[in-house]
Enzyme design. Structure first.
Site, mmCIF file in Angstrom:
data_model
loop_
_atom_site.group_PDB
_atom_site.id
_atom_site.type_symbol
_atom_site.label_atom_id
_atom_site.label_comp_id
_atom_site.label_asym_id
_atom_site.label_seq_id
_atom_site.Cartn_x
_atom_site.Cartn_y
_atom_site.Cartn_z
ATOM 1 N N GLU A 172 -3.567 11.698 -13.601
ATOM 2 C CA GLU A 172 -4.200 11.452 -14.894
ATOM 3 C C GLU A 172 -5.610 10.923 -14.708
ATOM 4 O O GLU A 172 -5.897 10.203 -13.758
ATOM 5 C CB GLU A 172 -3.353 10.445 -15.690
ATOM 6 C CG GLU A 172 -2.021 11.057 -16.083
ATOM 7 C CD GLU A 172 -1.062 10.098 -16.761
ATOM 8 O OE1 GLU A 172 -0.212 10.574 -17.528
ATOM 9 O OE2 GLU A 172 -1.143 8.882 -16.538
ATOM 10 N N CYS A 192 -12.574 7.437 -15.711
ATOM 11 C CA CYS A 192 -11.702 6.691 -14.804
ATOM 12 C C CYS A 192 -10.851 7.736 -14.082
ATOM 13 O O CYS A 192 -10.089 8.459 -14.725
ATOM 14 C CB CYS A 192 -10.839 5.735 -15.631
ATOM 15 S SG CYS A 192 -9.592 4.897 -14.660
ATOM 16 N N CYS A 211 1.101 6.017 -5.850
ATOM 17 C CA CYS A 211 0.412 4.965 -5.095
ATOM 18 C C CYS A 211 1.380 4.342 -4.109
ATOM 19 O O CYS A 211 2.566 4.204 -4.398
ATOM 20 C CB CYS A 211 -0.110 3.890 -6.050
ATOM 21 S SG CYS A 211 -1.191 2.677 -5.247
ATOM 22 N N CYS A 243 2.038 -3.195 -6.604
ATOM 23 C CA CYS A 243 1.679 -4.215 -7.598
ATOM 24 C C CYS A 243 2.742 -4.206 -8.703
ATOM 25 O O CYS A 243 3.013 -3.168 -9.298
ATOM 26 C CB CYS A 243 0.307 -3.923 -8.183
ATOM 27 S SG CYS A 243 -0.973 -3.777 -6.932
ATOM 28 N N CYS A 262 1.911 -2.861 -12.379
ATOM 29 C CA CYS A 262 1.226 -1.576 -12.557
ATOM 30 C C CYS A 262 2.224 -0.422 -12.652
ATOM 31 O O CYS A 262 3.118 -0.288 -11.812
ATOM 32 C CB CYS A 262 0.267 -1.338 -11.387
ATOM 33 S SG CYS A 262 -0.596 0.232 -11.502
ATOM 34 N N CYS A 299 -5.724 0.622 -18.246
ATOM 35 C CA CYS A 299 -5.517 0.248 -16.848
ATOM 36 C C CYS A 299 -4.051 0.002 -16.568
ATOM 37 O O CYS A 299 -3.383 -0.729 -17.290
ATOM 38 C CB CYS A 299 -6.219 -1.067 -16.539
ATOM 39 S SG CYS A 299 -7.938 -0.912 -16.214
HETATM 40 N N1 SAH Z 1 -5.639 0.558 -6.512
HETATM 41 C C1 SAH Z 1 -6.917 0.251 -7.059
HETATM 42 C C2 SAH Z 1 -7.329 1.110 -8.224
HETATM 43 C C3 SAH Z 1 -6.316 1.405 -9.309
HETATM 44 S S1 SAH Z 1 -5.829 0.124 -10.436
HETATM 45 C C4 SAH Z 1 -6.977 -1.215 -7.442
HETATM 46 O O1 SAH Z 1 -5.953 -1.878 -7.402
HETATM 47 O O2 SAH Z 1 -8.059 -1.702 -7.729
HETATM 48 C C5 SAH Z 1 -7.144 -0.177 -11.513
HETATM 49 C C6 SAH Z 1 -7.119 -1.565 -12.146
HETATM 50 O O3 SAH Z 1 -6.078 -1.701 -13.137
HETATM 51 C C7 SAH Z 1 -6.853 -2.657 -11.135
HETATM 52 O O4 SAH Z 1 -7.745 -3.710 -11.332
HETATM 53 C C8 SAH Z 1 -5.441 -3.055 -11.453
HETATM 54 O O5 SAH Z 1 -5.140 -4.334 -11.004
HETATM 55 C C9 SAH Z 1 -5.409 -2.922 -12.957
HETATM 56 N N2 SAH Z 1 -4.072 -2.869 -13.550
HETATM 57 C C10 SAH Z 1 -2.942 -2.418 -12.992
HETATM 58 N N3 SAH Z 1 -1.899 -2.544 -13.861
HETATM 59 C C11 SAH Z 1 -2.410 -3.072 -14.987
HETATM 60 C C12 SAH Z 1 -1.845 -3.405 -16.261
HETATM 61 N N4 SAH Z 1 -0.562 -3.207 -16.523
HETATM 62 N N5 SAH Z 1 -2.666 -3.915 -17.205
HETATM 63 C C13 SAH Z 1 -3.973 -4.085 -16.952
HETATM 64 N N6 SAH Z 1 -4.568 -3.773 -15.793
HETATM 65 C C14 SAH Z 1 -3.792 -3.267 -14.805
#
Ligand code: SAH
Length: 347
Positions: free
Chosen positions: A94, A107, A114, A118, A121, A339
């Site tokens: 996406e 974006c 991945c 986390c 996420c 995000c």
């Molecule tokens: N792996 C990379 C890029 C992808 S995530 C990274 O971690 O930076 C992009 C951003 O979205 C990151 O800052 C991540 O922490 C954030 N993110 C992930 N899950 C989220 C959520 N549920 N709500 C808000 N931001 C989130």
């Protein structure tokens, strides 16, 4: 037996020129094809009208153009657009277009799924299926740029690697895609308008510095205390904050650039005074900016956005210490485009 045709976009300009010479043609034909493939984003050989029919057929016999296809496009009430992008092997990633009054940001994803874990996420729930190729990353940008021109009458101004995947775990392809995006034969975009966001892979942050990249770096920090960070981002036990800090220092010494820290504030996780103090201390390492981002719930109940009072306390503490901080509102939540919400629900 049918010969497997090669993806022509895997060839460099030099390789294309050499191919034409080997066919007894002039090398500039290779340059022309390269321009069709990259600056003009041609989807088939028939479009290459400055080549003879025979040449086009010869290309057709030898190559395929593996473009991605926007399978489904969703538009949010706030103007955000989410594309489900189908890859040549049937997998989907996406990408998102986020228009604001001052900029239009794409974006983009760097991996299918991945490998990091986390807890907050949605993408982490999909295991990592594969890395994207440079042209698959580039194509996401082109598709978004075209949509931005079509729906908002303006070209894309910025790119963030904050879609699916960990860009620094697909280092070579991400850098190749950025080379193409910034080259005059691609989109000619300034690297200063591109940000690569990482969860924090120390060795790769140092490599970025060694490679003297000109784009920006963001780190998804979310906590400056190891025990807290390891709980929400378990790979932090492999790459602890001390190693990340060392890599950031190295990055700054080499590039003289500042870094952006992404930070979500959750209730009962990182909403205490000691969390704020730890972040302020972390921010004194190198010049930086903090982006406090809104949490986008992913239906699991474990995480809850902290009160506004806590966000204000963070903001005040950072500002008192002369650290730039912005509080970002989420966009495209109604279509799961914000995000951390990218999880191929649309496919
Ligand atoms: N792996 C990379 C890029 C992808 S995530 C990274 O971690 O930076 C992009 C951003 O979205 C990151 O800052 C991540 O922490 C954030 N993110 C992930 N899950 C989220 C959520 N549920 N709500 C808000 N931001 C989130």
């Amino acid at each position: 037996m049918k010969v497997q045709k090669k993806d022509i976009r895997a060839l460099s300009k030099q390789e294309l020129q050499d191919f034409f010479v080997a066919q007894g043609e002039k090398s500039f034909r290779g340059t022309q094809v390269y321009e069709w493939l990259w600056s003009k984003a041609a989807h088939n050989f028939a479009e290459m009208t400055n080549l003879s029919k025979t040449t086009r057929r010869m290309l057709e016999d030898n190559f395929v153009i593996n473009h991605v296809r926007v399978d489904k496009m969703q538009r949010s009430k706030d103007g955000t657009i989410k594309n489900a992008v189908k890859l040549h092997d049937g997998l989907t990633v996406e990408s998102v277009l986020i228009p604001t009054y001052s900029r239009t940001t794409a974006c983009v994803s760097s991996q299918v799924g991945c490998s990091l874990d986390c807890k907050f996420c949605a993408t982490a729930r999909l295991k990592r299926m594969r890395n994207l190729n440079p042209d698959e990353i580039y194509d996401q940008v082109v598709a978004i740029d075209q949509e931005s021109r079509l729906y908002n009458n303006i070209p894309l101004s910025n790119i963030v690697f904050m879609g699916m995947g960990e860009p620094l775990m697909n280092y070579k392809n991400v850098l190749k895609a950025i080379d193409k995006i910034t080259s005059s034969e691609g989109l000619g975009m300034s690297p200063r308008r591109i940000t690569v966001s990482t969860s924090g892979v120390p060795k790769m942050i140092k490599k970025l510095a060694d490679d003297e990249v000109k784009f920006n770096l963001a780190l998804s920090l979310h906590s400056a205390i190891d025990e807290v960070r390891s709980r929400i981002m378990p790979f932090n036990t492999t790459f602890p904050l001390a190693d990340v800090k060392e890599a950031l220092l190295y990055w700054h010494q080499k590039t003289k650039k500042r870094v952006t820290y992404e930070y979500i504030i959750w209730k009962d996780i990182n909403d205490k005074k000691e969390d704020i103090n730890a972040l302020v201390k972390f921010c004194k390492l190198i010049p930086c900016k903090v982006n406090i981002i809104e949490y986008n719930p992913i239906d699991d109940g474990m995480f809850q956005q902290a009160d506004e009072r806590v966000t204000n306390a963070y903001q005040n503490a950072l500002e008192r210490n002369h650290i730039t901080v912005t509080v970002r509102k989420s966009r495209g939540k109604d279509i799961d485009a914000a995000c951390g919400q990218l999880a191929n629900k649309s496919s």
